[in-house]
Motif scaffolding. Structure first.
Motif, short mmCIF file in Angstrom:
data_model
loop_
_atom_site.label_atom_id
_atom_site.label_comp_id
_atom_site.label_asym_id
_atom_site.label_seq_id
_atom_site.Cartn_x
_atom_site.Cartn_y
_atom_site.Cartn_z
N LEU A 1 2.39 10.32 3.03
CA LEU A 1 2.92 9.91 2.32
C LEU A 1 3.81 8.85 4.07
O LEU A 1 3.21 7.90 4.17
N ILE B 1 1.03 -0.95 -0.13
CA ILE B 1 0.07 -0.20 0.16
C ILE B 1 0.89 0.45 0.21
O ILE B 1 0.72 2.06 -0.80
N LEU C 1 0.35 7.94 6.43
CA LEU C 1 0.25 6.26 5.42
C LEU C 1 1.32 5.04 5.96
O LEU C 1 0.59 4.21 6.48
N PHE D 1 2.33 6.09 -7.44
CA PHE D 1 1.48 7.00 -7.45
C PHE D 1 1.76 8.76 -7.77
O PHE D 1 1.21 9.53 -8.14
N THR D 2 2.01 8.94 -6.43
CA THR D 2 2.39 10.56 -6.05
C THR D 2 3.74 10.79 -6.83
O THR D 2 3.36 11.94 -7.32
N SER E 1 1.07 4.02 -2.91
CA SER E 1 1.10 5.14 -2.67
C SER E 1 1.92 6.88 -3.27
O SER E 1 2.01 6.58 -4.03
#
Length: 413
Positions: A288, A180, A291, A187-188, A184
């Motif tokens: 981030l 995950i 997360l 993608f960022t 993430s």
């Protein structure tokens, strides 16, 4: 059985504590401006507020309806899967990863189809109120592109989930959490240069007064912004916005062309200063990091929820496509709950960026003008109910942000 009953509440408690602790640890500290009391009627006319509430009230109902439909579809797939899902599981019993990918994409498409009528009604109302500039053909094209991309991601997610469960049946939450965070971050990093250009055209700010002012603000702030881009948002909306995204080499500040055309120079400087505050404070990496702290506990809770309902195994007796609907529902539920804590952090981060903008520009009237214009142009509620802010608000309400400017102005006297 007794152990299982204990493990779920324990995992839920750990997830809640982790989300709260991450929010507390990463919140901006010190120097924030407390909002002075302010009333919407002092900054918006009765006609403006009536128009906003007329638009927002129905749009909220449509949003809640879409959320309810999404939940209903996910519950249906998890509790009583449609015949097509059961047949897919049976036919692909000897190809569990392929079947899981198909199941993941199928669930997403089912949700998209179920919520499409409400999305169309919301789009029609946006056109009626002059907020949307898109033709129906353009809107449909965006929907198809977005849904196609998301279906691919859902397929990849379904396959990756089952791969991890098959490889690490007892502790798949550990690599799941790592996946995950890694996805993430990827993608960022790639989103601004790979995904965003699919929907909009981004051009660097040309030489001129605005670019010079942006660079001067960045120099005074002592930050390296990467590139500053203008996006052709006016092809879809009359609303205005600005944002920071990307990571490392792809970090950028993006300004809507509507913002550049419709706002006063001092107001644009205030918006740019706010975005520079996000860069200065490292707010994208902060998200981030939040997360990374929350993901392990959240994924452990997801595993415990998945274990509550035994899924039909694949042909080899291990996890197969049948686990995907149960996991999808669990992921959605956990993401919603921990996201509430994430929103608390987001609102604090936005308040910190507003404070930074006020101190960088020294212009509270510009911030008040920005909030007034954004509210009326974007048709957003300046003072929504507190429970809505607590559950869904990623930014402080406009009237609270006006309060920051009033308090700053009062302190300078």
């Amino acid at each position: 059985m007794h152990g299982r009953r204990i493990r779920l509440p324990l995992a839920a408690s750990v997830a809640v504590v982790a989300a709260g602790a991450a929010t507390l640890a990463l919140r901006p500290r010190g120097g924030l401006i407390a909002a002075a009391p302010a009333k919407p009627q002092a900054y918006f006319s009765a006609a403006e507020l009536d128009r906003i509430h007329h638009y927002v009230g129905t749009q909220r109902l449509l949003g809640f309806g879409s959320l309810a439909l999404t939940g209903a579809v996910l519950v249906a797939f998890a509790v009583r899967p449609p015949a097509v899902v059961r047949r897919t599981v049976e036919r692909m019993g000897d190809r569990p990863l392929t079947g899981s990918a198909v199941t993941g994409a199928g669930i997403f498409i089912a949700v998209a189809v179920a919520t499409l009528p409400l999305s169309a009604v919301a789009q029609n109302r946006a056109k009626e109120f002059g907020l949307s500039t898109q033709s129906w053909g353009s809107w449909a094209g965006d929907v198809v592109k977005s849904d196609a991309i998301n279906a691919v991601f859902a397929a990849a997610g379904g396959a990756l989930l089952v791969l991890l469960i098959r490889r690490f049946p007892r502790h798949w939450w550990v690599p799941g959490a790592a996946a995950i965070v890694a996805v993430s971050a990827l993608f960022t990093f790639l989103g601004p240069v790979v995904l965003d250009p699919i929907f909009n055209r981004f051009t660097p700010l040309p030489q001129g007064r605005l670019r010079s002012e942006v660079l001067d603000l960045a120099r005074r702030a002592g930050v390296r912004v990467g590139q500053v881009y203008r996006v052709d948002a006016s092809r879809r909306t009359t609303g205005a916005n600005a944002y920071v995204n990307g990571l490392g080499a792809t970090k950028r500040v993006v300004l809507y062309d509507n913002l550049i055309h419709d706002f006063k120079p001092a107001e644009i400087r205030s918006v740019v200063a706010h975005e520079l505050g996000h860069v200065k404070h490292g707010d994208v990496p902060r998200g981030l990091l939040w997360l990374a702290i929350v993901a392990p506990a959240a994924t452990l809770l997801i595993q415990r929820l998945v274990e509550l309902r035994r899924a039909e195994p694949a042909a080899d007796g291990r996890a197969g496509p049948a686990v995907v609907p149960i996991a999808t529902l669990s992921i959605a539920a956990v993401a919603f709950v921990v996201g509430i804590a994430g929103n608390v952090l987001s609102r604090r981060v936005e308040a910190s960026a507003d404070t930074y903008a006020l101190r960088l520009t020294g212009d509270p009237r510009a911030l008040i003008g920005v909030e007034r214009r954004l509210t009326t142009q974007n048709l957003s509620d300046p003072d929504p109910p507190g429970w809505l802010v607590d559950l869904f608000g990623t930014h402080p309400p406009a009237i609270e942000r006006i309060g920051y400017a009033l308090e700053y102005e009062r302190d300078r006297r």
